[in-house]
Design a protein around this motif. Structure first.
Motif, PDB file in Angstrom:
ATOM      1  N   ASN A   1      75.173   4.749  71.568  1.00  0.00           N
ATOM      2  CA  ASN A   1      75.342   4.950  72.778  1.00  0.00           C
ATOM      3  C   ASN A   1      76.543   5.124  73.115  1.00  0.00           C
ATOM      4  O   ASN A   1      77.598   5.116  72.361  1.00  0.00           O
ATOM      5  CB  ASN A   1      74.659   3.778  73.487  1.00  0.00           C
ATOM      6  CG  ASN A   1      75.208   2.495  72.877  1.00  0.00           C
ATOM      7  OD1 ASN A   1      76.515   2.308  73.075  1.00  0.00           O
ATOM      8  ND2 ASN A   1      74.593   1.450  72.456  1.00  0.00           N
ATOM      9  N   PRO A   2      76.926   5.756  74.299  1.00  0.00           N
ATOM     10  CA  PRO A   2      78.394   6.100  74.790  1.00  0.00           C
ATOM     11  C   PRO A   2      79.329   4.778  74.495  1.00  0.00           C
ATOM     12  O   PRO A   2      80.515   5.249  74.553  1.00  0.00           O
ATOM     13  CB  PRO A   2      78.128   6.549  76.173  1.00  0.00           C
ATOM     14  CG  PRO A   2      76.736   6.987  76.396  1.00  0.00           C
ATOM     15  CD  PRO A   2      76.025   5.978  75.420  1.00  0.00           C
ATOM     16  N   SER A   3      78.849   3.831  74.659  1.00  0.00           N
ATOM     17  CA  SER A   3      79.850   2.562  74.691  1.00  0.00           C
ATOM     18  C   SER A   3      80.356   2.354  73.316  1.00  0.00           C
ATOM     19  O   SER A   3      81.299   1.460  73.074  1.00  0.00           O
ATOM     20  CB  SER A   3      79.113   1.175  75.167  1.00  0.00           C
ATOM     21  OG  SER A   3      77.904   0.844  74.244  1.00  0.00           O
ATOM     22  N   THR A   4      79.450   2.626  72.015  1.00  0.00           N
ATOM     23  CA  THR A   4      79.830   2.627  70.962  1.00  0.00           C
ATOM     24  C   THR A   4      80.529   3.645  70.256  1.00  0.00           C
ATOM     25  O   THR A   4      81.312   3.605  69.324  1.00  0.00           O
ATOM     26  CB  THR A   4      78.796   2.134  69.955  1.00  0.00           C
ATOM     27  OG1 THR A   4      77.863   3.217  69.838  1.00  0.00           O
ATOM     28  CG2 THR A   4      78.155   0.842  70.351  1.00  0.00           C
ATOM     29  N   ASN A   5      80.561   4.767  70.881  1.00  0.00           N
ATOM     30  CA  ASN A   5      81.011   6.346  70.287  1.00  0.00           C
ATOM     31  C   ASN A   5      81.003   7.289  71.448  1.00  0.00           C
ATOM     32  O   ASN A   5      80.125   7.513  72.262  1.00  0.00           O
ATOM     33  CB  ASN A   5      80.032   6.947  69.295  1.00  0.00           C
ATOM     34  CG  ASN A   5      80.778   7.829  68.512  1.00  0.00           C
ATOM     35  OD1 ASN A   5      81.761   8.542  69.043  1.00  0.00           O
ATOM     36  ND2 ASN A   5      80.490   8.320  67.492  1.00  0.00           N
ATOM     37  N   TYR A   6      82.525   7.446  71.816  1.00  0.00           N
ATOM     38  CA  TYR A   6      82.622   8.346  73.065  1.00  0.00           C
ATOM     39  C   TYR A   6      82.307   9.634  73.016  1.00  0.00           C
ATOM     40  O   TYR A   6      82.046  10.645  73.976  1.00  0.00           O
ATOM     41  CB  TYR A   6      84.100   8.397  73.298  1.00  0.00           C
ATOM     42  CG  TYR A   6      85.134   9.094  72.248  1.00  0.00           C
ATOM     43  CD1 TYR A   6      85.413  10.461  72.411  1.00  0.00           C
ATOM     44  CD2 TYR A   6      85.382   8.590  70.969  1.00  0.00           C
ATOM     45  CE1 TYR A   6      86.030  10.944  71.600  1.00  0.00           C
ATOM     46  CE2 TYR A   6      86.108   9.481  70.096  1.00  0.00           C
ATOM     47  CZ  TYR A   6      86.420  10.510  70.450  1.00  0.00           C
ATOM     48  OH  TYR A   6      86.991  11.412  69.401  1.00  0.00           O
TER      49      TYR A   6
ATOM     50  N   HIS B   1      76.286  11.136  73.742  1.00  0.00           N
ATOM     51  CA  HIS B   1      75.533  11.177  75.224  1.00  0.00           C
ATOM     52  C   HIS B   1      74.370  11.044  74.898  1.00  0.00           C
ATOM     53  O   HIS B   1      73.648  11.795  74.138  1.00  0.00           O
ATOM     54  CB  HIS B   1      76.023  12.397  75.867  1.00  0.00           C
ATOM     55  CG  HIS B   1      75.499  12.528  77.224  1.00  0.00           C
ATOM     56  ND1 HIS B   1      75.767  11.488  78.492  1.00  0.00           N
ATOM     57  CD2 HIS B   1      74.707  13.238  77.648  1.00  0.00           C
ATOM     58  CE1 HIS B   1      75.094  11.841  79.389  1.00  0.00           C
ATOM     59  NE2 HIS B   1      74.344  12.966  79.093  1.00  0.00           N
TER      60      HIS B   1
END
Length: 1461
Positions: free
Chosen positions: A452-457, A460
């Motif tokens: 998810n975006p919180s773990t990998n910028y 998306h």
């Protein structure tokens, strides 16, 4: 007469019957018994034998048998009228011979016997038929004859009518005594009385039997009415329409007897009908009702179906059902009724009950036989309302709607997928989830780590609701190789959970392939292979093979097979073509750079196309010129090495092929087909061949050889005499294969067969006709004629037939040639005569006519017949002093001829000496004997004179004076010819006669001339000498070549010239001529030596003959000069300049336009040696050349230097030595000319004297023309050689007087056969060298030999290739080559249609044909052009004046001309 007595019977007969009456006629006389015919009696019957007696009265009549008087038992008695009666007749006892005898009162009697034969009537043994026969059974009746004489006839009758063989009935004659009647299958029609009738010569008997056939019952069809339902009534009747009683009728239901519980009533209406009735129908009554009828013959049944209809009702009623997704479910629905209801299922098309569509049996949907609907692997699309309907056509039917519910856990509509992106791009992963909402979706990396975006910028996540579920999406920005791997999409709802794999692959462009090579090369395919460092299919998934021809666009082949191959087969290539190949690797990240290019040439293949522009035209009657162009370049499939030319006629099975080398590029190919049949149509085909093999044939080209003269004479020549002055001659055409053209007609040549007594012209006569028969009129009577026939075409005359002889019919003869009458005694006169000069047949007799005159009054006359062997007659018993007149006629079998002149004489006692023989011309062959008669009257004294000299006995042993007065000369010779005179005298008178003796000897030798010569013929003229007193019968020309066998040609006696053909070119021949007459042959003429035109081949210039290329050299064989004799073949060899070993290309290369030597090394010096052969010899020449460099590069400097190091001409001994010799010869010639000039004055006087003495001999012997034209008035032959101007011109005779095949014309003067004169061999060709650095062509010293070869064809030089050939104008041409030049459409011009040639007796060099753009240049002197087309070109020798005068004495001046017509 007594024999007429007896009993007479009158019989009357009509259609109603027959009656008769008998009465006896009595004639008084002795007893007489007429013939008793044979009598046939029937055993058991009564026999009456009447005795046919005549005569009256008859006292008694008796019968006897076997010597015993009858009757001798109780069965026999004799009636009062003499009739013998036997009753009953028995065969053994009564058969035999019976004798009747009758006697009158005087005791006279007569006897007569007759035979009686007894025959036994037939007897039939009784036969019987079975009593119980039914329809369909087999029946037979056997009729046996127990006794009766043969022949027997047995026949069958039914009810009095003859039984004809028909269907199911047959009659079999077992033997002479037995017959069987057989009926295969009985029917009611076979009832009746059957009789067997037997008859023979004695009687007819029969036996009859009654046949009875039992008939089974037949039930009339019946049925139940349609539309019966429960509660209704029905009935039906079973009736038997036929069948023998007694009948029994019963009923069955479904094969069982009826029961009372069924409620069915059965009643009998009559003995043949039964009624079945049902008062209230229900479902039990449905079934098959059978009526059974039986009698003694058979039992039969008939069945009808009864159906009672019942409306449907539920057995199992359908209910609502729920099922989980992907499970099976059964929807039950069953109903009953009559007929059985049909169950169908329908599904609502909407979400609610409304419109329905029928459910059909398909995959995962099964309709069972009991009405159950089975749904397998149920998905959401199966959910909805279902309707079950049952119907059997009774009532409205029944139905019910139920609902099916499907509960769904999450599932994925699309399969797992692989997502490939290039490095640095954004990777998008999709996931489509179906199922009952709500649905929850998460993304996992390798099945463990949630993304998810919180773990990998760079990540998306996106999720959208769809009608069937949820659409989820995962995006990874700026993807690199570490992002490659497995990703899971996990979905869940209240009914369950599921996940799907999505594979991500991040790729980079692959490396280019390496080590590209051709593993295998063929004509159409190339097998390529290469290497690639990456073996991972994820990196490379495709190879692209690109290829092209030189200067052509690229083509490509894509290889995507799995596993990926590192090789491919490139197909559909062109043979013998250079291709460029390269390979590109393609992966997910794109294409690699191309590999290194590979250049490969495909293998050659047989040519795929035929040669183009095939054309054939006739050159002569045996030659066809074939020309063509090579195939189009795309279809050659290699380097064309040559062509096969095939030809065949209609009579030939397969093509006859001739191969020639060369690619045909330079002006196309051509071939002269020789040795063909004349005026025959040929099919010509051409095929090209390369190093692999031959290609396809062209379409056949049809051409026909030219017409020629017939080569065979007409056949079956027949001759018949029509009259005494006409002959009918018939013949058949020559064989078709020898006509050689369209026959224009026939020439009939005839002449009389002359003998010593011939009077008149012996000229040969010729008649033309188009018919196969002709009548010759105006002939001499009873004369033998020689006849020959030839056929001619528009080309000329054919071959004469063998001489046929035919004689005209006899006719009445002419008058006797002469007649004499002299006094032989006082009462007799002697008459003698000569046979007719024109006997017109065989003299059979003479008529001697006599009449006596008394003054002018005729006293009497008479006619005497004299034998044909007798030519004198003595008339005796005459009256003295009476004048008698005599005349004679000759007779043939035709009749009496004309009378002789009338001679008269007076009979007296004074008998003066008179000669009764006749003188005149006497012809005898030499070395024979001749008797000259001198018969006389008056017993005179005889003297013989030869000329003025008396002949005395014993002076000449060959001459004898016989007692009869004859002069006999033995072994006569030519010297014995002359006048011989016999003189008689007896004192009362004198007489004399003269004979002119002509002795025949062999003829004198003829005078033979050679008029002209060509390359294959010599024209001869001659003048016949003395014929020796006998007509010339023919000539024989004998000839032979140097060191050859002697050959002879027989010629007509009328011939004065002959063209000897078929000779070898450039060859010397020895000839002489012999004349013949009936006495013998003349001495041979003065032998002559003649040489046909032509010399060994010359040598062409190098710059026009040889053309080198990079790896080959082209030799233009057609420009090789033949020097008058067609070239036969070439021997071709070559070697490198640095080698000493020769390589043989061909030792029998046929003449052709060009040939080539291939497989040479570029930029290399070579030497080619060519040896040309013709019939006159051969010439050898070596040529040096240098092949061109590859790709047009400049040659190496050392090669250019080596090519330009040409030594100066004065350093070459081959040039300087001939120059020195020529200078010496010129000095000697000049000195000789000075000496001759000083001696000119004294030699002129001597020369004039010699010429006057020999003028006559020179005119007769040393002058001749090709065509002897009759001299006009006032013309004369030049007396000496000085009478002919060296610059004279001569006008030809009219063209119509010349033979059609005359090719050359010349006028010559010669004395001795010479081999050297004005003409000289063709000058040596100067060396030619090309100055280009790419050429180093030199011509080496030529050598010439002399041999004998077979003649062939020589082709000519194209005009655009011989602009500056300095030695071509001096080459001698032959007739054959000039004719061929004229027929080829080349740019040449000639002075005339024929060439000017002569024999070596009169040598000459001829101007060769000039090219068009240089034809005005003449390089030799002595030619003078005359504007008129019939004028003459001539050439004289360029000699000094003194030498010309010396040549006059040697008779060597030559004058030649060319016919321009």
């Amino acid at each position: 007469m007594v024999e007429d007595g007896g009993e007479y019977t009158c019989t009357a007969e009509n259609r109603a019957g027959k009656t008769s009456h008998s009465a006896r006629l009595n004639v008084y006389g002795m007893p007489y018994i007429r013939l008793i015919p044979k009598v046939t009696a029937v055993a058991g019957e009564t026999l009456q034998l009447k005795c046919p007696v005549a005569g009256y009265p008859i006292e008694e009549i008796h019968w006897e048998r076997g010597g015993r008087e009858l009757p001798d038992d109780l069965r026999q008695k004799v009636l009062p009228d003499g009739t013998l009666q036997i009753n009953p007749v028995e065969k053994k006892a009564d058969s035999g011979v019976y004798t009747c005898w009758a006697r009158n009162k005087q005791g006279h009697s007569a006897r007569r016997s007759g035979e009686v034969a007894v025959i036994v009537p037939p007897k039939v043994s009784p036969f019987y038929a079975e009593e119980t026969l039914h329809v369909g059974d087999r029946a037979s009746l056997t009729c046996s004859v127990t006794k009766g004489d043969l022949p027997l006839t047995i026949s069958w009758h039914k009810d009095g009518r003859v039984v004809e063989p028909a269907q199911m009935v047959s009659v079999t004659q077992v033997d002479q005594y037995t017959s069987i009647l057989l009926i295969e299958s009985l029917t009611p029609d076979h009832n009746g009385n059957y009789s067997c009738v037997v008859r023979n010569l004695a009687a007819e008997v029969s036996h009859t039997q009654h046949l009875v056939v039992n008939v089974p019952p037949i039930i009339e069809p019946f049925s139940f009415q349609d539309g019966l339902s429960e509660g209704m009534r029905t009935r039906t009747v079973c009736g038997v329409s036929s069948g023998d009683p007694p009948l029994v009728v019963s009923w069955l239901k479904d094969g069982q007897p009826l029961t009372p519980a069924l409620g069915v009533n059965v009643s009998a209406l009559d003995p043949y009908s039964s009624l079945l009735s049902i008062s209230s129908l229900d479902s039990r009554h449905s079934g098959d009702f059978t009526c059974v009828a039986s009698n003694p013959a058979a039992e039969v049944r008939y069945t009808a179906k009864l159906q009672v209809k019942v409306p449907p009702r539920w057995l199992v009623e359908p209910v609502d059902v729920s099922v989980e997704r992907n499970h099976h479910v059964s929807l039950h629905c069953q109903a009953q009724g009559v007929p059985t209801p049909t169950v169908i299922w329908k599904k609502a098309t909407g979400s609610k009950s409304g419109d329905y569509e029928e459910v059909r049996d398909q995959m995962h949907t099964k309709l069972l036989g009991n009405g159950t609907l089975l749904l397998q692997h149920v998905k959401e699309d199966r959910e909805g309302f279902y309707l079950c309907q049952a119907d059997n056509g009774i009532g409205t039917g029944i139905g019910k709607v139920i609902q099916l519910r499907v509960n769904s856990s999450p599932y994925f509509s699309a399969p797992s997928r692989l997502v490939t992106v290039k490095k640095g791009d954004t990777a998008t992963l999709h996931c489509d989830v179906n199922g009952d909402k709500p649905i929850s979706v998460i993304w996992l990396r390798s099945g463990k780590t949630e993304l998810n975006p919180s773990t990998n910028y760079r990540v998306h996540v996106k999720q959208d609701v769809t009608p069937d579920g949820v659409a989820a999406q995962l995006q990874i920005a700026n993807a690199d190789a570490t992002d490659s791997g497995a990703y899971f999409c996990q979905a869940s709802n209240m009914y369950g959970r599921d996940q799907q794999l999505v594979q991500l692959l991040v790729q980079e462009p692959p490396l280019s392939p390496q080590h590209l090579e051709a593993a295998m090369v063929s004509s159409r395919t190339i097998n390529l292979k290469w290497q690639h460092k990456s073996g991972d299919s994820n990196e490379v998934f495709k190879f692209i093979v690109e290829y092209r021809e030189i200067d052509r666009p690229w083509q490509h082949i894509e290889l995507t097979e799995s596993p990926l191959q590192y090789a491919t087969l490139v197909e559909d290539l062109k043979p013998a073509t250079r291709y460029i190949f390269r390979v590109i690797a393609e992966g997910p990240a794109g294409k690699s750079k191309p590999s290194a290019e590979l250049v490969v040439r495909t293998e050659p293949q047989r040519p795929a196309g035929p040669p183009l522009n095939l054309s054939v035209r006739p050159v002569s009657s045996t030659e066809l010129l074939v020309t063509w162009a090579p195939p189009i370049p795309d279809l050659r499939h290699g380097d064309i090495q040559g062509f096969n030319v095939g030809y065949r006629s209609v009579n030939m099975g397969a093509y006859n092929y001739t191969s020639i080398t060369g690619d045909g590029e330079d002006g196309g190919g051509e071939l002269l087909l020789g040795g063909l049949a004349k005026y025959v149509t040929y099919n010509i085909v051409v095929q090209a061949f390369n190093e692999v093999g031959p290609g396809p044939l062209t379409e056949p080209f049809t051409a026909q050889t030219m017409e020629d003269v017939p080569s065979a004479p007409p056949e079956d020549v027949r001759c018949a005499a029509l009259t005494s002055q006409s002959l009918q001659v018939s013949w058949q055409p020559p064989p078709t294969e020898h006509c050689n053209g369209l026959l224009q007609g026939y020439k009939l040549t005839y002449e009389p067969v002359i003998d010593d007594s011939w009077r008149g012209s012996d000229d040969i006569e010729t008649r033309k006709t188009t018919a196969l028969t002709t009548v010759i009129t105006g002939l001499r009577k009873f004369t033998n004629y020689s006849i020959q026939v030839l056929a001619f075409t528009k080309v000329g005359d054919g071959v004469y037939t063998a001489v046929a002889y035919c004689q005209t019919e006899e006719d009445v003869p002419g008058s006797p040639a002469d007649v004499k009458v002299v006094v032989s005694s006082p009462q007799s006169l002697l008459i003698s005569w000569l046979p007719p000069l024109e006997p017109n047949g065989v003299i059979t007799k003479y008529f001697l006519y006599k009449r006596s005159m008394d003054g002018r009054k005729e006293v009497d006359h008479a006619k005497q017949t004299v034998s044909s062997q007798q030519t004198n007659y003595e008339a005796k018993g005459l009256q003295s002093h009476m004048e008698y007149q005599f005349w004679v006629t000759a007779n043939t079998r035709i009749g009496e001829g004309q009378s002789s002149r009338v001679v008269s004489q007076v009979a007296s006692g004074r008998i003066p000496a008179r000669i009764i023989s006749f003188g005149g011309r006497i012809v005898r062959p030499w070395r024979s004997s001749v008797a000259l008669a001198c018969s006389a009257v008056g017993i005179p004294r005889r003297e013989w004179f030869r000329g003025e000299h008396i002949i005395k006995e014993g002076v000449d042993h060959k001459q004898q004076l016989l007692e009869t007065g004859e002069l006999l000369i033995s072994n006569v010779q030519l010297t014995d010819s002359g006048n011989y005179t016999c003189q008689v005298d007896n004192g009362q008178g004198s007489d004399k006669l003269t004979y002119n003796l002509l002795v025949q000897v062999p003829p004198d030798a003829p005078l033979l001339y050679v008029s002209s010569a060509t390359s294959s013929s010599v024209l001869l003229h001659w003048k016949a000498g003395s014929n020796g007193g006998a007509p010339i019968s023919g000539f024989t020309l004998s000839y032979r070549k140097e060191h050859g066998d002697l050959a002879e040609v027989s010629l007509s006696r009328h011939s004065t010239s002959f063209e000897l053909k078929g000779l070898l070119c450039g060859t010397s021949y020895h000839l002489y001529l012999t004349a013949h007459n009936k006495i013998g042959s003349s001495p041979a003429s003065h032998p002559l030596q003649a040489r046909t035109q032509g010399h060994p081949p010359g040598v062409p210039s190098a710059n026009t003959f040889i053309f080198p290329n990079t790896t080959a050299v082209i030799l233009r064989l057609h420009i090789w000069p033949d020097n008058g004799c067609p070239l036969l073949y070439f021997i071709l060899q070559y070697r490198k300049a640095s080698d000493s070993q020769w390589t043989l290309v061909s030792n029998a290369l046929k003449p052709q336009r060009r040939t080539s030597i291939t497989g040479l090394t570029s930029s290399t010096q070579y030497i080619v040696k060519v040896e040309a052969h013709n019939i006159a010899g051969f010439a050898t020449e070596e040529f040096a050349f240098t092949t061109l460099p590859k790709e047009g590069d400049a040659p190496p400097p050392d090669l250019m230097k080596r090519g330009s190091d040409t030594p100066p001409f004065y350093a070459d001994l081959k040039i300087i030595v001939p120059v020195i010799i020529i200078i010496i010869l010129l000095l000697v010639a000049g000195a000789t000319a000075v000496v001759c000039f000083k001696n000119h004055q004294e030699e002129d006087a001597k020369e004039q004297l010699d010429n006057q003495q020999n003028a006559e001999a020179q005119r007769e012997r040393y002058y001749a023309t090709i065509h002897k034209v009759a001299l006009q008035a006032g013309e004369k032959i030049p007396e000496t050689s000085e009478d002919i101007s060296p610059y004279a011109t001569f006008q030809l005779s009219e063209p119509s007087t010349l033979p059609q095949n005359t090719m050359l014309h010349s006028f010559m003067y010669h004395e001795h056969a010479i081999t050297e004169g004005c003409a000289s061999p063709p000058p040596a060709t100067s060396s030619v060298q090309r100055n280009s650095p790419y050429y180093n062509i030199q011509k080496f010293q030529s050598s010439k030999g002399h041999g004998r070869r077979r003649a062939s064809r020589k082709t000519d030089v194209d005009s655009d290739e011989s602009d500056s050939d300095p030695d071509q104008l001096t080459s001698s041409r032959t007739e054959s080559s000039n004719q061929l030049d004229m027929k080829h459409k080349h740019n040449f011009i000639y002075h005339g249609a024929q060439s000017s040639t002569s024999s070596d007796i009169s040598p000459m060099s001829e101007q060769k044909s000039l090219p068009r753009r240089s034809r005005s240049r003449l390089t030799t002197g002595g030619y003078h052009k005359v504007d008129h087309p019939q004028d003459i070109y001539y050439r004289h020798c360029q000699w000094p004046k003194q030498l010309l005068q010396n040549e006059h004495r040697r008779n060597l001046r030559q004058i030649h001309r060319i016919d321009l017509n």
